[in-house]
Scaffold this motif. Structure first.
Motif, PDB file in Angstrom:
ATOM      1  N   THR A   1      35.080 -22.233 -47.177  1.00 62.23           N
ATOM      2  CA  THR A   1      36.020 -22.061 -48.281  1.00 62.23           C
ATOM      3  C   THR A   1      37.224 -22.965 -48.040  1.00 62.23           C
ATOM      4  OG1 THR A   1      37.260 -20.283 -47.243  1.00 62.23           O
ATOM      5  CG2 THR A   1      35.336 -19.647 -48.609  1.00 62.23           C
ATOM      6  N   LEU A   2      37.932 -23.258 -49.107  1.00 60.55           N
ATOM      7  CA  LEU A   2      39.144 -24.057 -48.966  1.00 60.55           C
ATOM      8  C   LEU A   2      40.175 -23.310 -48.122  1.00 60.55           C
ATOM      9  CD1 LEU A   2      40.498 -26.718 -49.604  1.00 60.55           C
ATOM     10  CD2 LEU A   2      41.331 -25.713 -51.732  1.00 60.55           C
ATOM     11  N   ALA A   3      40.168 -21.991 -48.172  1.00 57.77           N
ATOM     12  CA  ALA A   3      41.084 -21.201 -47.338  1.00 57.77           C
ATOM     13  C   ALA A   3      40.814 -21.453 -45.859  1.00 57.77           C
ATOM     14  CB  ALA A   3      40.950 -19.718 -47.655  1.00 57.77           C
ATOM     15  N   ASP A   4      39.534 -21.560 -45.478  1.00 59.74           N
ATOM     16  CA  ASP A   4      39.191 -21.838 -44.084  1.00 59.74           C
ATOM     17  C   ASP A   4      39.610 -23.247 -43.670  1.00 59.74           C
ATOM     18  OD1 ASP A   4      38.096 -19.316 -43.701  1.00 59.74           O
ATOM     19  OD2 ASP A   4      36.075 -19.974 -44.247  1.00 59.74           O
ATOM     20  N   LEU A   5      39.562 -24.181 -44.623  1.00 63.19           N
ATOM     21  CA  LEU A   5      39.957 -25.564 -44.336  1.00 63.19           C
ATOM     22  C   LEU A   5      41.469 -25.764 -44.400  1.00 63.19           C
ATOM     23  CD1 LEU A   5      37.263 -27.515 -46.381  1.00 63.19           C
ATOM     24  CD2 LEU A   5      37.481 -27.418 -43.892  1.00 63.19           C
ATOM     25  N   THR A   6      42.161 -24.837 -45.036  1.00 72.24           N
ATOM     26  CA  THR A   6      43.609 -24.950 -45.244  1.00 72.24           C
ATOM     27  C   THR A   6      44.284 -23.639 -44.834  1.00 72.24           C
ATOM     28  OG1 THR A   6      42.989 -26.290 -47.172  1.00 72.24           O
ATOM     29  CG2 THR A   6      45.309 -25.733 -46.973  1.00 72.24           C
ATOM     30  N   PRO A   7      44.172 -23.261 -43.550  1.00 71.55           N
ATOM     31  CA  PRO A   7      44.642 -21.932 -43.149  1.00 71.55           C
ATOM     32  C   PRO A   7      46.156 -21.753 -43.171  1.00 71.55           C
ATOM     33  CG  PRO A   7      43.999 -23.188 -41.233  1.00 71.55           C
ATOM     34  CD  PRO A   7      43.618 -24.003 -42.446  1.00 71.55           C
ATOM     35  N   GLN A   8      46.912 -22.785 -43.029  1.00 71.86           N
ATOM     36  CA  GLN A   8      48.371 -22.647 -42.948  1.00 71.86           C
ATOM     37  C   GLN A   8      49.052 -23.364 -44.113  1.00 71.86           C
ATOM     38  OE1 GLN A   8      49.839 -20.656 -40.644  1.00 71.86           O
ATOM     39  NE2 GLN A   8      47.731 -20.160 -40.079  1.00 71.86           N
ATOM     40  N   TRP A   9      48.542 -23.165 -45.318  1.00 74.86           N
ATOM     41  CA  TRP A   9      49.116 -23.850 -46.460  1.00 74.86           C
ATOM     42  C   TRP A   9      50.589 -23.487 -46.567  1.00 74.86           C
ATOM     43  CZ3 TRP A   9      49.379 -22.363 -52.132  1.00 74.86           C
ATOM     44  CH2 TRP A   9      49.793 -23.474 -52.895  1.00 74.86           C
TER      45      TRP A   9
ATOM     46  N   GLY B   1      43.367 -34.254 -46.604  1.00 75.54           N
ATOM     47  CA  GLY B   1      44.507 -33.360 -46.778  1.00 75.54           C
ATOM     48  C   GLY B   1      45.155 -33.450 -48.142  1.00 75.54           C
ATOM     49  N   ALA B   2      45.272 -34.660 -48.689  1.00 75.61           N
ATOM     50  CA  ALA B   2      45.890 -34.817 -50.011  1.00 75.61           C
ATOM     51  C   ALA B   2      45.055 -34.115 -51.084  1.00 75.61           C
ATOM     52  CB  ALA B   2      46.065 -36.291 -50.349  1.00 75.61           C
ATOM     53  N   CYS B   3      43.744 -34.209 -50.983  1.00 76.28           N
ATOM     54  CA  CYS B   3      42.873 -33.554 -51.961  1.00 76.28           C
ATOM     55  C   CYS B   3      42.911 -32.036 -51.804  1.00 76.28           C
ATOM     56  CB  CYS B   3      41.449 -34.082 -51.828  1.00 76.28           C
ATOM     57  SG  CYS B   3      41.309 -35.814 -52.323  1.00 76.28           S
ATOM     58  N   ARG B   4      42.949 -31.565 -50.563  1.00 81.76           N
ATOM     59  CA  ARG B   4      43.078 -30.124 -50.323  1.00 81.76           C
ATOM     60  C   ARG B   4      44.390 -29.609 -50.913  1.00 81.76           C
ATOM     61  NH1 ARG B   4      41.300 -29.723 -43.951  1.00 81.76           N
ATOM     62  NH2 ARG B   4      39.572 -31.176 -44.149  1.00 81.76           N
ATOM     63  N   GLU B   5      45.453 -30.382 -50.725  1.00 79.30           N
ATOM     64  CA  GLU B   5      46.760 -29.990 -51.260  1.00 79.30           C
ATOM     65  C   GLU B   5      46.723 -29.901 -52.778  1.00 79.30           C
ATOM     66  OE1 GLU B   5      50.599 -28.694 -51.427  1.00 79.30           O
ATOM     67  OE2 GLU B   5      49.381 -28.902 -49.624  1.00 79.30           O
ATOM     68  N   MET B   6      46.083 -30.869 -53.426  1.00 80.76           N
ATOM     69  CA  MET B   6      46.009 -30.834 -54.886  1.00 80.76           C
ATOM     70  C   MET B   6      45.258 -29.593 -55.364  1.00 80.76           C
ATOM     71  SD  MET B   6      44.653 -33.636 -57.561  1.00 80.76           S
ATOM     72  CE  MET B   6      44.978 -33.447 -59.292  1.00 80.76           C
TER      73      MET B   6
ATOM     74  N   PRO C   1      46.972 -21.956 -56.867  1.00 81.33           N
ATOM     75  CA  PRO C   1      47.707 -21.393 -55.728  1.00 81.33           C
ATOM     76  C   PRO C   1      47.337 -19.963 -55.350  1.00 81.33           C
ATOM     77  CG  PRO C   1      49.161 -21.663 -57.621  1.00 81.33           C
ATOM     78  CD  PRO C   1      47.863 -22.323 -57.961  1.00 81.33           C
ATOM     79  N   SER C   2      46.949 -19.151 -56.298  1.00 78.82           N
ATOM     80  CA  SER C   2      46.592 -17.775 -55.958  1.00 78.82           C
ATOM     81  C   SER C   2      45.089 -17.584 -55.778  1.00 78.82           C
ATOM     82  CB  SER C   2      47.115 -16.806 -57.028  1.00 78.82           C
ATOM     83  OG  SER C   2      46.494 -17.084 -58.263  1.00 78.82           O
ATOM     84  N   LYS C   3      44.294 -18.624 -56.089  1.00 80.12           N
ATOM     85  CA  LYS C   3      42.838 -18.486 -56.018  1.00 80.12           C
ATOM     86  C   LYS C   3      42.158 -19.606 -55.240  1.00 80.12           C
ATOM     87  CE  LYS C   3      42.847 -18.329 -60.523  1.00 80.12           C
ATOM     88  NZ  LYS C   3      42.383 -18.436 -61.878  1.00 80.12           N
ATOM     89  N   PHE C   4      42.930 -20.487 -54.601  1.00 76.65           N
ATOM     90  CA  PHE C   4      42.321 -21.639 -53.946  1.00 76.65           C
ATOM     91  C   PHE C   4      41.349 -21.245 -52.837  1.00 76.65           C
ATOM     92  CE2 PHE C   4      45.742 -20.954 -50.933  1.00 76.65           C
ATOM     93  CZ  PHE C   4      45.207 -21.356 -49.721  1.00 76.65           C
ATOM     94  N   GLY C   5      41.574 -20.086 -52.231  1.00 74.75           N
ATOM     95  CA  GLY C   5      40.718 -19.642 -51.135  1.00 74.75           C
ATOM     96  C   GLY C   5      39.269 -19.437 -51.525  1.00 74.75           C
ATOM     97  N   ALA C   6      39.020 -19.240 -52.804  1.00 72.12           N
ATOM     98  CA  ALA C   6      37.656 -19.004 -53.277  1.00 72.12           C
ATOM     99  C   ALA C   6      36.860 -20.285 -53.495  1.00 72.12           C
ATOM    100  CB  ALA C   6      37.697 -18.202 -54.579  1.00 72.12           C
ATOM    101  N   ILE C   7      37.508 -21.438 -53.472  1.00 73.92           N
ATOM    102  CA  ILE C   7      36.796 -22.702 -53.695  1.00 73.92           C
ATOM    103  C   ILE C   7      35.844 -22.953 -52.527  1.00 73.92           C
ATOM    104  CG2 ILE C   7      37.006 -25.200 -53.953  1.00 73.92           C
ATOM    105  CD1 ILE C   7      39.806 -24.695 -55.174  1.00 73.92           C
ATOM    106  N   GLU C   8      34.571 -23.181 -52.856  1.00 68.61           N
ATOM    107  CA  GLU C   8      33.577 -23.511 -51.837  1.00 68.61           C
ATOM    108  C   GLU C   8      33.528 -25.017 -51.655  1.00 68.61           C
ATOM    109  OE1 GLU C   8      29.679 -21.289 -51.739  1.00 68.61           O
ATOM    110  OE2 GLU C   8      30.337 -20.916 -53.797  1.00 68.61           O
ATOM    111  N   VAL C   9      33.467 -25.447 -50.408  1.00 71.59           N
ATOM    112  CA  VAL C   9      33.435 -26.871 -50.082  1.00 71.59           C
ATOM    113  C   VAL C   9      32.189 -27.149 -49.243  1.00 71.59           C
ATOM    114  CG1 VAL C   9      34.646 -28.763 -48.939  1.00 71.59           C
ATOM    115  CG2 VAL C   9      35.957 -26.953 -50.082  1.00 71.59           C
ATOM    116  N   MET C  10      31.413 -28.128 -49.666  1.00 67.79           N
ATOM    117  CA  MET C  10      30.241 -28.527 -48.895  1.00 67.79           C
ATOM    118  C   MET C  10      30.712 -29.373 -47.715  1.00 67.79           C
ATOM    119  SD  MET C  10      27.058 -28.575 -48.162  1.00 67.79           S
ATOM    120  CE  MET C  10      26.323 -27.687 -49.530  1.00 67.79           C
TER     121      MET C  10
END
Length: 133
Positions: A121-129, A91-96, A102-111
């Motif tokens: 995507t980070l958006a899928d892992l962090t749906p309620q930022w 969670g701390a790394c996702r938050e960073m 902040p406006s483009k974090f959803g596009a980050i791909e995470v293995m």
């Protein structure tokens, strides 16, 4: 999914993951991460665990390496856990990452699972930022 890029990220993270005791109070390398920036350059980092909890996760270490080298946009993130498997950032790394982009974090791909080729995507892992509007 760019298989070649994920292989490069995996190999880069694996190359720096050397679990070891740095001192009687500090362990390093149990977890390793690789971050691909928007330029395509790969940055790596390892976790550093300290007795007083002032350590840092591998993902944030890699991101700080990227920032130190003048870049500030992440494309992909891969994390290798102590057992050799890949998994999502904490969670701390996702938050960073969300605060960095902040406006483009959803596009980050995470293995999520390298062996199965599963990414999210980070958006899928962090749906309620908390700053999402």
């Amino acid at each position: 999914m760019s298989t070649t890029t994920w292989v490069s990220l995996y190999e880069a993270a694996k190359a720096v993951q050397h679990p070891r005791n740095v001192s009687s109070y500090i362990e390093a390398g149990g977890v390793a991460a690789a971050v691909e920036s928007s330029s395509g350059r790969i940055y790596t980092g390892v976790c550093v665990d300290t007795a007083c909890t002032l350590g840092i996760c591998a993902e944030r270490n890699a991101i700080l390496n990227m920032i130190t080298n003048g870049e500030d946009t992440i494309r992909r993130v891969l994390t290798i856990m102590r057992d050799g498997c890949t998994g999502p950032p904490c969670g701390a790394c996702r938050e960073m990452m969300t605060q960095l982009m902040p406006s483009k974090f959803g596009a980050i791909e995470v293995m999520i699972d390298y062996a199965a080729g599963k990414t999210m995507t980070l958006a899928d892992l962090t749906p309620q930022w908390w700053l999402r509007r």
